[in-house]
Design a protein around this motif. Structure first.
Motif, mmCIF file in Angstrom:
data_model
loop_
_atom_site.group_PDB
_atom_site.id
_atom_site.type_symbol
_atom_site.label_atom_id
_atom_site.label_comp_id
_atom_site.label_asym_id
_atom_site.label_seq_id
_atom_site.Cartn_x
_atom_site.Cartn_y
_atom_site.Cartn_z
ATOM 1 N N MET A 82 1.530 2.030 5.297
ATOM 2 C CA MET A 82 2.581 1.894 4.279
ATOM 3 C C MET A 82 3.684 0.944 4.782
ATOM 4 S SD MET A 82 5.047 4.802 2.735
ATOM 5 C CE MET A 82 5.928 4.982 4.284
ATOM 6 N N PHE A 83 4.091 1.127 6.030
ATOM 7 C CA PHE A 83 5.177 0.286 6.566
ATOM 8 C C PHE A 83 4.765 -1.193 6.627
ATOM 9 C CE2 PHE A 83 6.535 4.382 8.715
ATOM 10 C CZ PHE A 83 7.643 4.551 7.916
ATOM 11 N N VAL A 84 3.520 -1.429 7.046
ATOM 12 C CA VAL A 84 3.041 -2.813 7.127
ATOM 13 C C VAL A 84 3.010 -3.443 5.740
ATOM 14 C CG1 VAL A 84 0.967 -4.202 7.543
ATOM 15 C CG2 VAL A 84 1.730 -2.606 9.276
ATOM 16 N N ARG A 85 2.592 -2.673 4.746
ATOM 17 C CA ARG A 85 2.548 -3.210 3.375
ATOM 18 C C ARG A 85 3.970 -3.477 2.857
ATOM 19 N NH1 ARG A 85 -2.126 0.250 3.656
ATOM 20 N NH2 ARG A 85 -3.982 -0.999 3.218
ATOM 21 N N MET A 86 4.915 -2.669 3.282
ATOM 22 C CA MET A 86 6.323 -2.957 2.922
ATOM 23 C C MET A 86 6.734 -4.310 3.507
ATOM 24 S SD MET A 86 7.962 0.845 3.558
ATOM 25 C CE MET A 86 9.660 0.564 3.093
ATOM 26 N N PHE B 267 -2.177 4.254 -2.966
ATOM 27 C CA PHE B 267 -0.957 5.032 -2.726
ATOM 28 C C PHE B 267 -0.033 4.310 -1.742
ATOM 29 C CE2 PHE B 267 -2.433 9.647 -3.855
ATOM 30 C CZ PHE B 267 -2.611 9.236 -5.167
ATOM 31 N N SER B 268 -0.620 3.711 -0.723
ATOM 32 C CA SER B 268 0.238 3.086 0.282
ATOM 33 C C SER B 268 0.928 1.848 -0.291
ATOM 34 C CB SER B 268 -0.536 2.753 1.554
ATOM 35 O OG SER B 268 -1.526 1.811 1.288
ATOM 36 N N PHE B 269 0.233 1.114 -1.151
ATOM 37 C CA PHE B 269 0.873 -0.030 -1.816
ATOM 38 C C PHE B 269 1.997 0.455 -2.731
ATOM 39 C CE2 PHE B 269 -2.753 -2.998 -0.977
ATOM 40 C CZ PHE B 269 -1.985 -4.059 -0.549
ATOM 41 N N GLU B 270 1.688 1.490 -3.520
ATOM 42 C CA GLU B 270 2.683 1.972 -4.488
ATOM 43 C C GLU B 270 3.870 2.601 -3.764
ATOM 44 O OE1 GLU B 270 -0.513 2.533 -8.132
ATOM 45 O OE2 GLU B 270 0.623 4.284 -7.487
ATOM 46 N N GLY C 60 14.356 -4.443 -9.166
ATOM 47 C CA GLY C 60 14.069 -5.435 -10.206
ATOM 48 C C GLY C 60 12.740 -6.156 -10.035
ATOM 49 N N LYS C 61 12.047 -5.900 -8.944
ATOM 50 C CA LYS C 61 10.734 -6.540 -8.723
ATOM 51 C C LYS C 61 9.625 -5.560 -9.097
ATOM 52 C CE LYS C 61 12.302 -10.269 -6.502
ATOM 53 N NZ LYS C 61 12.232 -11.594 -7.111
ATOM 54 N N ILE C 62 8.497 -6.111 -9.553
ATOM 55 C CA ILE C 62 7.363 -5.262 -9.970
ATOM 56 C C ILE C 62 6.103 -5.641 -9.208
ATOM 57 C CG2 ILE C 62 5.820 -4.689 -11.900
ATOM 58 C CD1 ILE C 62 8.202 -4.961 -13.777
ATOM 59 N N LEU C 63 5.451 -4.587 -8.676
ATOM 60 C CA LEU C 63 4.124 -4.743 -8.067
ATOM 61 C C LEU C 63 3.104 -4.228 -9.064
ATOM 62 C CD1 LEU C 63 2.081 -4.884 -5.516
ATOM 63 C CD2 LEU C 63 2.584 -2.450 -5.286
ATOM 64 N N MET D 195 6.105 -0.157 -2.351
ATOM 65 C CA MET D 195 7.003 -0.808 -3.315
ATOM 66 C C MET D 195 8.108 0.139 -3.759
ATOM 67 S SD MET D 195 7.655 -3.652 -4.476
ATOM 68 C CE MET D 195 7.977 -4.828 -5.767
ATOM 69 N N LEU D 196 7.775 1.417 -3.966
ATOM 70 C CA LEU D 196 8.794 2.379 -4.396
ATOM 71 C C LEU D 196 9.848 2.567 -3.304
ATOM 72 C CD1 LEU D 196 6.457 4.982 -6.168
ATOM 73 C CD2 LEU D 196 7.996 3.339 -7.272
ATOM 74 N N ARG D 197 9.423 2.577 -2.060
ATOM 75 C CA ARG D 197 10.373 2.733 -0.947
ATOM 76 C C ARG D 197 11.241 1.487 -0.747
ATOM 77 N NH1 ARG D 197 9.882 7.081 2.534
ATOM 78 N NH2 ARG D 197 8.142 8.441 2.034
ATOM 79 N N LEU D 198 10.805 0.382 -1.340
ATOM 80 C CA LEU D 198 11.626 -0.839 -1.283
ATOM 81 C C LEU D 198 12.529 -0.955 -2.516
ATOM 82 C CD1 LEU D 198 8.845 -3.324 -0.043
ATOM 83 C CD2 LEU D 198 10.808 -2.537 1.288
ATOM 84 N N GLY D 199 12.430 0.050 -3.409
ATOM 85 C CA GLY D 199 13.290 0.062 -4.594
ATOM 86 C C GLY D 199 12.717 -0.685 -5.782
ATOM 87 N N GLY D 200 11.454 -1.112 -5.703
ATOM 88 C CA GLY D 200 10.826 -1.848 -6.799
ATOM 89 C C GLY D 200 10.039 -0.933 -7.725
#
Lengths: 142, 307
Positions: B293-297, B57-60, B41-44, B63-68
């Motif tokens: 990617m993990f740090v950005r998560m 890509f790492s930001f996207e 339910g959250k949007i980046l 967010m996708l790996r967090l379900g957003g």
């Protein structure tokens, strides 16, 4: 020697670096003054060789810190009854807004509309500032 | 408390706040399945005013790996920016749609200006040659992972130190830790900018040396942070020919290096790290890119206040 009469009450901004007098005159908006003002350019100076001087026949509110930023070497004398009653030493302001522009061609201030140009003092002695946005160093020495 | 905060400069967060992000990052690496729908339910929004592969890509992916979800542009030509919209207006608009924004901008200081108009967390994904704080989080996390500490280190930075924003951010961030020394290896034309030397290294009394050749100093380093030197950055051909091999790490140079040296690189690499180094245990750069990617998560979760 050009003679400008002394003033009864007001300010004498002395030891201005030659060429900077007009800038300060404009910054203080003295062109629109309804009291007596004199801008003397390239006067002889024992200390500096040449200097600019501004005499103001009135008590006006001056931001001395900002004046210090425009030229840190100048001295301001407060005159009462034709006597020099106070000598003000200038220091550089901690922050400067919309007086100078960042020289970094990649700075956001070069492209964004209506942006305030902001600088923060880094070194009082050397007169070094940095742009608050891009950290680019600004000093009078260039 | 990091909820609702922006990340513009690597020094925006305290050492303790960085530690909390790194702890969360480690939790994500250990058990990613616990986090795969935490941002439902959250949007980046990713606003990329100049090209990027890794950072965007790492930001996207984060967010996708967090379900957003993710919305954004990868070049300003496809947005209202092309119609002359100011950065302030773009951010105000996008903040109405997204919960968090990651922005890359060619102009230095753009995010510092932007946060005044952005009511949701704004993350600087790189501003010109200035700062790149999320790369710094990645670098710090990788240094921590490889060395087990962030203090008492000799850090070598090699290559284009003038325009390399990742180096500027790294120096700023690492200079806050105890007994960190820097060895800055670059051609004279590409030394660190004055503000890094004056404001960070000299004012904080940090030990540093500037040299032209990597082979002379590689034996002293705990970390070697490589960046790309482009031929066109040199002022003359003669200097380029004289120095170009000094900015390439290969197994021959590594013979003099410490056995536990960690080699980092923000990537993309061209030829500054020889392919033969990839299999050396001292090569950490591909691990580093995954850590990004993990740090950005971890960062997204903290700024959103989800975790």
């Amino acid at each position: 020697m050009l003679n400008i009469t002394s003033i009864k009450k007001g300010l004498v901004i002395d030891h201005i670096r030659p060429g900077m007098g007009l800038k300060i005159f404009e910054y203080l908006k003295l062109g629109k003054a309804d009291f007596t003002v004199a801008l003397i350019m390239n006067a002889t100076s024992n200390k500096m060789g040449r200097k600019d001087i501004i005499k103001i026949e009135d008590v006006i509110d001056v931001d001395f810190a900002m004046l210090g930023f425009l030229d840190a070497n100048i001295t301001v004398n407060v005159i009462e009854d034709e006597v020099n009653t106070e000598k003000i030493n200038l220091s550089l302001p901690e922050r400067v807004q919309d007086i100078i522009k960042c020289k970094n061609p990649r700075c956001i201030t070069t492209v964004e509309r209506d942006i305030t140009h902001k600088f923060v003092l880094l070194d009082q002695e050397k007169g070094i500032y940095k742009c608050e946005y891009c950290d680019h160093i600004y000093s009078w020495e260039g | 408390m990091l909820k609702g905060r922006h990340l513009v400069d690597p020094q925006d967060f305290s050492i303790q706040e960085l530690e909390s992000i790194f702890e969360l990052t480690q939790e994500i690496i250990n058990k990613p399945e616990d986090f795969n729908s935490i941002c439902h339910g959250k949007i980046l929004s990713t606003l990329f005013y100049e090209p990027s592969t890794r950072t965007r890509f790492s930001f996207e992916a984060a967010m996708l790996r967090l379900g957003g979800g993710v919305i954004g542009f990868s070049e300003p030509g496809s947005s209202s920016v092309a119609k002359g919209e100011s950065l302030a207006d773009t951010l105000r608009t996008v903040a109405a749609y997204a919960d968090i924004i990651a922005m890359r901008h060619p102009n230095e200081g753009a995010p510092k200006h932007g946060i005044k108009y952005c009511p949701v967390p704004l993350i600087n994904g790189g501003d010109g040659g200035h700062q790149h704080p999320t790369q710094t989080l990645t670098d710090l996390f990788t240094i921590l992972e490889s060395k087990g500490r962030l203090d008492n280190l000799t850090i070598g930075c090699c290559g284009d130190l003038k325009f390399g924003r990742t180096v500027h951010s790294l120096i700023k961030a690492m200079s806050r830790y105890e007994n960190v020394k820097f060895i800055l290896v670059s051609p004279k034309e590409l030394q660190v900018p004055d503000y890094i030397r004056t404001e960070i290294l000299e004012q904080r009394n940090i030990q540093f040396q500037e040299v032209e050749r990597l082979e002379e100093v590689i034996d002293q380093m705990d970390i070697l942070y490589m960046t790309r030197v482009q031929k066109e950055r040199f002022f003359n051909e003669a200097d380029y020919v004289r120095l170009k091999d000094s900015y390439i790490v290969d197994l021959k140079k590594l013979k003099d290096a410490k056995e536990d040296l960690a080699i980092l690189h923000p990537l993309p690499r061209v030829n500054e790290i020889a392919i033969e180094v990839d299999d050396d245990p001292r090569a950490w750069y591909f691990r580093q890119v995954k850590n990004g990617m993990f740090v950005r998560m971890g960062l997204i979760l903290k700024l959103l206040g989800v975790k």
